[in-house]
Design a protein around this motif. Structure first.
Motif, mmCIF file in Angstrom:
data_model
loop_
_atom_site.group_PDB
_atom_site.id
_atom_site.type_symbol
_atom_site.label_atom_id
_atom_site.label_comp_id
_atom_site.label_asym_id
_atom_site.label_seq_id
_atom_site.Cartn_x
_atom_site.Cartn_y
_atom_site.Cartn_z
ATOM 1 N N LYS A 121 0.876 -1.227 0.031
ATOM 2 C CA LYS A 121 0.159 0.091 -0.156
ATOM 3 C C LYS A 121 1.014 1.285 -0.008
ATOM 4 C CE LYS A 121 -3.295 1.936 3.187
ATOM 5 N NZ LYS A 121 -4.199 1.779 4.187
ATOM 6 N N GLY A 122 0.840 2.168 -0.889
ATOM 7 C CA GLY A 122 1.445 3.226 -0.949
ATOM 8 C C GLY A 122 2.208 3.441 -2.168
ATOM 9 N N TYR B 65 -5.463 5.162 0.812
ATOM 10 C CA TYR B 65 -4.026 5.604 1.566
ATOM 11 C C TYR B 65 -4.434 6.377 2.610
ATOM 12 C CZ TYR B 65 0.633 7.125 2.039
ATOM 13 O OH TYR B 65 1.646 7.444 2.884
ATOM 14 N N MET B 81 -0.974 12.062 -1.291
ATOM 15 C CA MET B 81 -1.006 11.114 -2.441
ATOM 16 C C MET B 81 -1.871 11.549 -3.563
ATOM 17 S SD MET B 81 -0.801 8.035 -3.386
ATOM 18 C CE MET B 81 0.031 7.247 -2.305
#
Lengths: 161, 176
Positions: A121-122, B65, B81
Motif C-alpha cells: 500500500k502506497g 491511503y 497521495m
C-alpha cells in the motif's frame, strides 16, 4: 434480338465524359470512406484501451502480490477487449505493470527484475496496455498504447510490522 | 497515336460530365464535414474517458491511503497521495494535460476529486482553443464493523503519521 438492337443504339461517346469524371471521383470518395471508417475505428480502440487500462489496473492494485496482480490484470484486459472493439485481437494485447514510485521505503523487491520497490500500500504502479491494430482491410496500422498510474492498495504492511 | 487521342478527346462532350464532378464535390464536402465531426466527437469522448478514469484512480488511491482508523480521512496524507497520483498521471497520455483538486466533506468522511483533462483540439489551429473536460469522483469512508472490530490506539496513532516520499532510483519524474 430487340435488346441487341437497343444496345447498338447507345451512343458511348456521349457517356465518355461521365465515365471519366466518375473514374476521377471514385477514388476520392473511396478515400473519404476509408478515412471515416479509420477515424471511427482508431477512436473506438483508443477509448476502449484507456478504459481497459483502468479496469486492468483496478483489478491489479487490489491484489496482495505482484504476480497475482499481473494475472488478474491480464484476465480483466482480455475480458474487456474481447467484447468491446474491432480491429484488435485480445490475444495479441500485452500488459505491463511496473512499480515506479512509493511513499514507503524501497527496501526490497518483490521481483528482482522490477524497480526494487515493494508491492504494498502506497506504492505507485504504472499499468500499460499495448496492442497491434489492424484496419478493416486487415493491414497492420501500428501499435496503440494506454497507460495509467494507480496506487497499490494491498497489503498494508507498514502498519502491521 | 497522339493525334488519335486528341481527336477522341475533342469528341468528348465535357459539359455533360460537369454534373458528376459537381455531385462528387458535394459528396466529398459532406464527407469531409462528417469526418471533422467524427474527429471532434472522438476527441471529446476520449478526453472525458481520461478525466473519468483519472478522477477514479486518484480518488480510490487517495481514499485507501488516507483512511484513518476513525473512518475519516487524514487530510495531509490524502493531499500527499493525490498530488503524487496527479503528477504521475499527467504524463500518462501524450498530448493531454491533467489538473486535479480535492475537497473534503464537512464530517471529514467524504472526499471528492475533480479532474480536468485538456487535450489539443483537432481544429486548434483554426479555432485557437483546446478542449477541456472535467469529471469528479466522490468516495466515502464508512464504518461497517461497528463494535466487532476496534482499532487499537497505538495503531491509530501510527496511521496518522505522514511518511516521507522517497523517490525511487529509477523514477522518471522528479518528486517535489
Amino acid at each position: 434480338m430487340e435488346r441487341k438492337l437497343k444496345q447498338r443504339k447507345i451512343n458511348w461517346k456521349r457517356g465518355a465524359s461521365e465515365l471519366l469524371s466518375l473514374a476521377i471521383a471514385l477514388p476520392i470518395i473511396l478515400m473519404m470512406i476509408f478515412a471515416i471508417v479509420n477515424v471511427i475505428q482508431v477512436g473506438l480502440v483508443r477509448q476502449s484501451l484507456e478504459y481497459t487500462a483502468y479496469l486492468a489496473g483496478r483489478s491489479a492494485v487490489v491484489c496482495d502480490t505482484y504476480d497475482r496482480g499481473l494475472n488478474s490484470a491480464e484476465n480483466a484486459m482480455r475480458l474487456s477487449l474481447s467484447n468491446s472493439t474491432f480491429g484488435i485481437d485480445p490475444d495479441d494485447a500485452t500488459i505491463r505493470i511496473k512499480l515506479v514510485a512509493g511513499t514507503t521505503a524501497a527496501t526490497g523487491a518483490t521481483r528482482p527484475d522490477e524497480s526494487g520497490i515493494r508491492w504494498e500500500k502506497g506504492a505507485l504502479a504504472e499499468i500499460t496496455i499495448s496492442t497491434p491494430q489492424y484496419n478493416f482491410m486487415g493491414i497492420d496500422i501500428g501499435e496503440m498504447k494506454a497507460t495509467i498510474y494507480m496506487m497499490v492498495e494491498r497489503p498494508a504492511k507498514q502498519y502491521y510490522s | 497515336m497522339n493525334r488519335k487521342i486528341k481527336e477522341r478527346c475533342q469528341c468528348i462532350q465535357w459539359n455533360r460530365g460537369i454534373v458528376s464532378i459537381m455531385s462528387t464535390l458535394i459528396i466529398v464536402l459532406f464527407m469531409f464535414s462528417l469526418l471533422a465531426l467524427l474527429l471532434f466527437y472522438n476527441n471529446m469522448h476520449l478526453t472525458s474517458i481520461l478525466s473519468m478514469t483519472r478522477a477514479d484512480a486518484i480518488a480510490d488511491g487517495t481514499a485507501v491511503y488516507a483512511q484513518s482508523y476513525d473512518y475519516a480521512y487524514n487530510k495531509p496524507q490524502a493531499e500527499q497521495m493525490a498530488s503524487l497520483l496527479t503528477m504521475y498521471n499527467k504524463n500518462s497520455s501524450p498530448g493531454e494535460s491533467l489538473q486535479a483538486t480535492m475537497t473534503f466533506g464537512i464530517a471529514g468522511d467524504t472526499l471528492t476529486v475533480h479532474c480536468w483533462t485538456t487535450s489539443p483540439n483537432a481544429f486548434q489551429k483554426v479555432s485557437g482553443e483546446s478542449l477541456t473536460i472535467g469529471a469528479s469522483s466522490t468516495v466515502r469512508s464508512k464504518n461497517i464493523w461497528g463494535d466487532i472490530f476496534v482499532v487499537p490506539g497505538e495503531i491509530g496513532d501510527a496511521n496518522h503519521e505522514i511518511p516521507n516520499i522517497e523517490p525511487p532510483p529509477n523514477a522518471d519524474i522528479e518528486l517535489p
